[in-house]
Design an enzyme around this catalytic site. Structure first.
Site, short mmCIF file in Angstrom:
data_model
loop_
_atom_site.label_atom_id
_atom_site.label_comp_id
_atom_site.label_asym_id
_atom_site.label_seq_id
_atom_site.Cartn_x
_atom_site.Cartn_y
_atom_site.Cartn_z
N LYS A 98 0.90 -1.17 0.00
CA LYS A 98 0.00 0.00 0.00
C LYS A 98 0.92 1.21 0.00
CE LYS A 98 -1.75 3.08 2.12
NZ LYS A 98 -1.44 4.48 1.70
N PRO A 99 1.14 1.82 -1.20
CA PRO A 99 2.06 2.96 -1.25
C PRO A 99 1.42 4.21 -0.68
CG PRO A 99 1.12 2.56 -3.42
CD PRO A 99 0.56 1.49 -2.52
N GLU A 159 9.58 1.17 10.68
CA GLU A 159 10.73 2.03 10.36
C GLU A 159 10.20 3.46 10.39
OE1 GLU A 159 13.80 0.99 9.86
OE2 GLU A 159 13.57 -1.14 9.48
N CYS A 179 14.66 9.97 6.02
CA CYS A 179 14.54 9.65 7.45
C CYS A 179 15.90 9.74 8.13
CB CYS A 179 13.94 8.26 7.62
SG CYS A 179 14.84 6.99 6.72
P1 NAD Z 1 2.85 8.68 7.14
O1 NAD Z 1 2.98 8.05 8.47
O2 NAD Z 1 1.99 9.84 6.97
O3 NAD Z 1 2.30 7.61 6.06
C1 NAD Z 1 2.96 6.41 5.80
C2 NAD Z 1 1.98 5.45 5.15
O4 NAD Z 1 0.99 5.07 6.11
C3 NAD Z 1 1.22 6.01 3.96
O5 NAD Z 1 1.15 5.01 2.97
C4 NAD Z 1 -0.15 6.31 4.53
O6 NAD Z 1 -1.19 6.29 3.59
C5 NAD Z 1 -0.31 5.15 5.51
N1 NAD Z 1 -1.27 5.37 6.57
C6 NAD Z 1 -1.72 6.55 7.07
N2 NAD Z 1 -2.58 6.32 8.09
C7 NAD Z 1 -2.67 4.98 8.23
C8 NAD Z 1 -3.38 4.13 9.11
N3 NAD Z 1 -4.15 4.64 10.06
N4 NAD Z 1 -3.24 2.79 8.97
C9 NAD Z 1 -2.44 2.27 8.03
N5 NAD Z 1 -1.74 3.03 7.16
C10 NAD Z 1 -1.85 4.36 7.26
O7 NAD Z 1 4.33 8.98 6.66
P2 NAD Z 1 4.79 9.83 5.40
O8 NAD Z 1 4.45 11.25 5.67
O9 NAD Z 1 4.30 9.18 4.18
O10 NAD Z 1 6.39 9.63 5.47
C11 NAD Z 1 7.23 10.45 6.21
C12 NAD Z 1 7.67 9.75 7.47
O11 NAD Z 1 8.26 8.50 7.15
C13 NAD Z 1 8.73 10.53 8.21
O12 NAD Z 1 8.46 10.52 9.60
C14 NAD Z 1 10.01 9.74 7.95
O13 NAD Z 1 11.02 9.87 8.88
C15 NAD Z 1 9.48 8.36 7.89
N6 NAD Z 1 10.42 7.48 7.18
C16 NAD Z 1 11.12 6.54 7.87
C17 NAD Z 1 12.05 5.74 7.23
C18 NAD Z 1 12.84 4.68 7.96
O14 NAD Z 1 13.43 3.81 7.31
N7 NAD Z 1 12.90 4.69 9.28
C19 NAD Z 1 12.27 5.91 5.87
C20 NAD Z 1 11.56 6.90 5.20
C21 NAD Z 1 10.62 7.67 5.85
#
Ligand code: NAD
Length: 523
Positions: free
Chosen positions: A182-183, A254, A288
Site C-alpha cells: 500500500k504505497p 521504520e 529519514c
Molecule cells: P505517514 O505516516 O503519513 O504515512 C505512511 C503510510 O501510512 C502512507 O502510505 C499512509 O497512507 C499510511 N497510513 C496513514 N494512516 C494509516 C493508518 N491509520 N493505517 C495504516 N496506514 C496508514 O508517513 P509519510 O508522511 O508518508 O512519510 C514520512 C515519514 O516517514 C517521516 O516521519 C520519515 O522519517 C518516515 N520514514 C522513515 C524511514 C525509515 O526507514 N525509518 C524511511 C523513510 C521515511
C-alpha cells in the site's frame, strides 16, 4: 480509520490535507508544478481482502520454488528495472518532484538489493544445523528451518516511493512470502507501474500486487496480512501497531529520525562541511536518515560554519531538466513544507539566525530554500522534532562529552554521523544511541545492505538489511530429529525408583561443574 476517509478532505499523518477529494478516487499531483497527473481508483476493505486472498493462494507454489527459483523471477524484475530506468525515473520525478540525480538512487538500490538477497538468502534463511549443547541431546539432530509468513503487507511513505516499498518487498519475496504493497497516497504511480510490469511484461507468479488508498486501505491491509512492514511517521506507526495487535500480527516499524552529526576538532573540515550540506539537503531533506542537527567542537566551529554556508548557499534549486540540472528539487508533500516552515519560523522567532535560506520559495511548485540555522538550542522545535526538509541547525559545543550529551538528547534514534580522526571518531560513534552511525560519511549506511538498519527509541522496531532484513519475514521451525534410539527413553513410563536414581546421578554428572559433585561425592 482516523487518518483518512476516502470521499472527503482528510487529515494525514503529517497534519495536512489528504488528496482523496473525489469519491473513490485518489488525486495525484506533480509537486513541482501543482498539476493533477492522475486520478486512481481507491481500494476499499473488500478489494484489499480479495487481493490478499489471491496472492495467498499463489504463495505455496512460490515458497516451494526455493531460493534459486525465486531469484530467477526477481532477476527478471531486476533486468526490467535496468532496461526501463528512464521510464521508472520519469514517473518518479513526476510524482515526487525529485531531481534526476536523487531519483536515480532508487533503481540502483533495487537492482543491488535483488542481487544481494538473491545471492545471500541461502546463507541467511537456509537450514541451520545446530550442535546440541548437552550430552543428553547427543542422539538428536537439531535443525532450524526458516518458513515465510504467507502474506506480507508493506505500507510505505512518499519520500523514496520504490526503495521503501519494493525495497522491502524484495527480501520478503526472496523469503518465499507473497507481498501486497500500500504505497503513499502522494506517490502511488511508480510502484503500480512495476507491479503491472511484473504481471504483464515479466509474467511473474501472482504473488506481488499493489492496493491504493489512504489510511483506510492501509488499515484493511493490516487486518488481512500475516506480517506488516510499515515505514512512515511514528504517529501512524503507533496506529498500525495498535491495529495489528487486534489480530496479533507482527510488525516491523521504520519510523522518523532526528539524526545528529558530530564534528570533532580533528576532523577534515572541508569533507565534514560538504557532507553536512549533502546529508542535510539530499532529496530536499526528506530523508529519514538525513543530517538534521550538527554539533561542532569549539575550535572547528567558525571554519565549519563558513564552509557549510558557502556549500549550501551554492545549491541550485528548482524543477530539474537534462539541460539545466538542479541539486535540490521540490518538497513532495505540501503538508511537509508547512511543517518545515513552522519549525524554521519558530526558531527564528526564538533567537536563531538563518545564515542562508530560511524561507518558502514562491510558487509554482512547492519548494523550501536550503537553510542553515545557527544560535539554535534544544528548546526549539527545529532541534527536537523531525524536520524532514532542507534545514540543518548547527550548535557549538565545548567538547566531545557535550556533543554526545546533546546528540543523545532526543526521543529518536535512527542514525547519526561523526567526523574526526578515524580512531577518535569511532570511539565517539560507539556511544551514540541509535541504529547506525557513519564515520566520516553520511547516509551511506542505507546502501550497506550487509549490515542491519533500524531505529532505537521512537524511531522504530525491527531492522531491514543484513540477515535480519530477510529473517524477519520468516518464522522459525525447529526440527529435533532422533538419530538413534531404543524402545523407550529413561524419562518415559514407567517411573521406577531405579530410573529416578539414574536420572538424579545423570543430572549431577552433566550439570556439576566440579568433579566431587559430578561423581556424587559431595552432599
Ligand atoms: P505517514 O505516516 O503519513 O504515512 C505512511 C503510510 O501510512 C502512507 O502510505 C499512509 O497512507 C499510511 N497510513 C496513514 N494512516 C494509516 C493508518 N491509520 N493505517 C495504516 N496506514 C496508514 O508517513 P509519510 O508522511 O508518508 O512519510 C514520512 C515519514 O516517514 C517521516 O516521519 C520519515 O522519517 C518516515 N520514514 C522513515 C524511514 C525509515 O526507514 N525509518 C524511511 C523513510 C521515511
Amino acid at each position: 480509520m482516523e487518518s483518512g476517509t476516502v470521499g472527503t478532505t482528510t487529515e494525514t499523518t503529517n497534519g495536512g490535507v489528504g488528496k482523496a477529494v473525489e469519491p473513490e478516487l485518489l488525486e495525484v499531483l506533480n509537486p513541482a508544478t501543482g498539476e493533477t497527473i492522475a486520478n486512481l481508483p481507491v481500494d476499499g476493505a473488500e478489494a484489499v481482502a480479495a487481493t490478499v486472498a489471491r496472492v495467498r493462494a499463489a504463495q505455496p507454489d512460490w515458497e516451494a520454488m526455493g531460493i534459486e527459483g525465486r531469484y530467477h523471477w526477481l532477476g527478471k524484475l531486476r533486468d526490467w528495472i535496468l532496461d526501463n530506468q528512464d521510464q521508472v525515473l520519469d514517473t518518479m520525478q513526476l510524482e515526487t518532484g525529485k531531481v534526476r540525480a536523487d531519483a536515480s538512487n532508487e533503481p540502483a538500490y533495487l537492482a543491488d538489493t535483488i542481487n544481494f538477497y538473491g545471492t545471500q538468502a541461502a546463507k541467511f534463511i537456509g537450514d541451520e544445523s545446530v550442535r546440541p549443547h548437552s550430552p543428553l541431546l547427543a542422539a538428536k539432530k537439531l535443525v532450524v528451518q526458516y518458513r515465510p509468513y504467507q502474506v506480507v503487507g508493506i505500507i510505505s511513505p512518499w519520500n523514496f516511493p520504490l526503495i521503501l516499498s519494493l525495497g522491502d518487498a524484495i527480501p520478503a519475496l526472496m523469503a518465499g512470502a507473497a507481498v501486497v504493497v500500500k504505497p503513499s497516497e502522494f506517490t502511488p504511480l511508480g510502484i503500480a507501474e512495476i507491479a503491472d510490469a511484473w504481471k504483464h511484461e515479466i509474467g511473474g507468479p501472482d504473488v506481488f500486487d499493489v492496493v491504493q488508498g489512504i489510511g483506510e486501505t492501509g488499515g484493511a491491509l493490516v487486518d488481512n496480512v500475516d506480517y506488516v512492514q510499515f515505514t512512515g511517521s511514528d504517529r501512524t506507526g503507533r496506529k498500525v501497531m495498535a491495529r495489528a495487535a487486534e489480530t496479533l500480527t507482527p510488525v516491523s516499524l521504520e519510523l522518523g529520525g532526528k539524526d545528529p552529526m558530530i564534528v570533532l576538532a580533528d576532523a577534515d573540515i572541508d569533507r565534514a562541511a560538504n557532507a553536512a550540506a549533502w546529508g542535510g539537503m539530499f532529496n530536499s531533506g526528506q530523508v529519514c536518515i538525513s543530517v538534521e542537527r550538527i554539533y561542532v567542537e569549539e575550535p572547528a566551529y567558525d571554519e565549519f560554519v563558513a564552509k557549510l554556508v558557502k556549500e549550501v548557499g551554492g545549491i541550485r534549486q528548482g524543477a530539474d531538466d537534462a539541460r539545466n540540472p538542479k541539486d535540490v528539487g521540490a518538497m513532495t508533500s505540501p503538508n511537509q513544507t508547512a511543517i518545515v516552515e513552522g519549525q524554521v519560523d519558530d526558531a527564528l522567532a526564538n533567537g536563531a539566525r538563518a545564515l542562508t535560506g530560511g524561507k518558502r520559495v514562491p510558487g509554482p511548485g512547492d519548494y523550501f530554500e536550503p537553510t542553515v540555522l545557527v544560535d539554535v538550542d534544544h528548546s526549539m522545535k527545529v532541534m527536537r522534532d523531525e524536520t524532514f526538509g532542507p534545514v540543518v541547525g548547527v550548535m557549538k559545543v565545548r567538547d566531545t562529552e557535550e556533543a554526545l550529551r546533546l546528540a543523545n538528547d532526543t526521543r529518536y534514534g535512527l542514525s547519526g554521523s561523526v567526523f574526526g580522526e578515524r580512531g577518535n571518531a569511532e570511539r565517539v560513534a560507539r556511544r551514540i544511541e541509535c541504529g547506525a552511525v557513519n564515520v566520516n560519511d553520511v547516509l551511506v549506511n542505507y546502501f550497506a545492505s550487509d549490515v542491519p538498519m533500524g531505529g532505537w527509541k521512537e524511531s522504530g522496531i525491527g531492522y531491514r538489511h543484513g540477515a535480519q532484513g530477510i529473517r524477519k519475514f520468516c518464522r522459525t521451525e525447529s526440527l529435533v530429529i532422533t538419530r538413534f534410539a531404543g524402545k523407550r527413553e529413561p524419562t518415559w513410563y514407567p517411573y521406577t525408583r531405579g530410573r529416578r536414581g539414574l536420572i538424579a546421578r545423570m543430572v549431577k554428572l552433566i550439570n556439576g561443574r566440579d568433579w566431587r559433585r559430578r561423581l556424587g561425592l559431595k552432599r
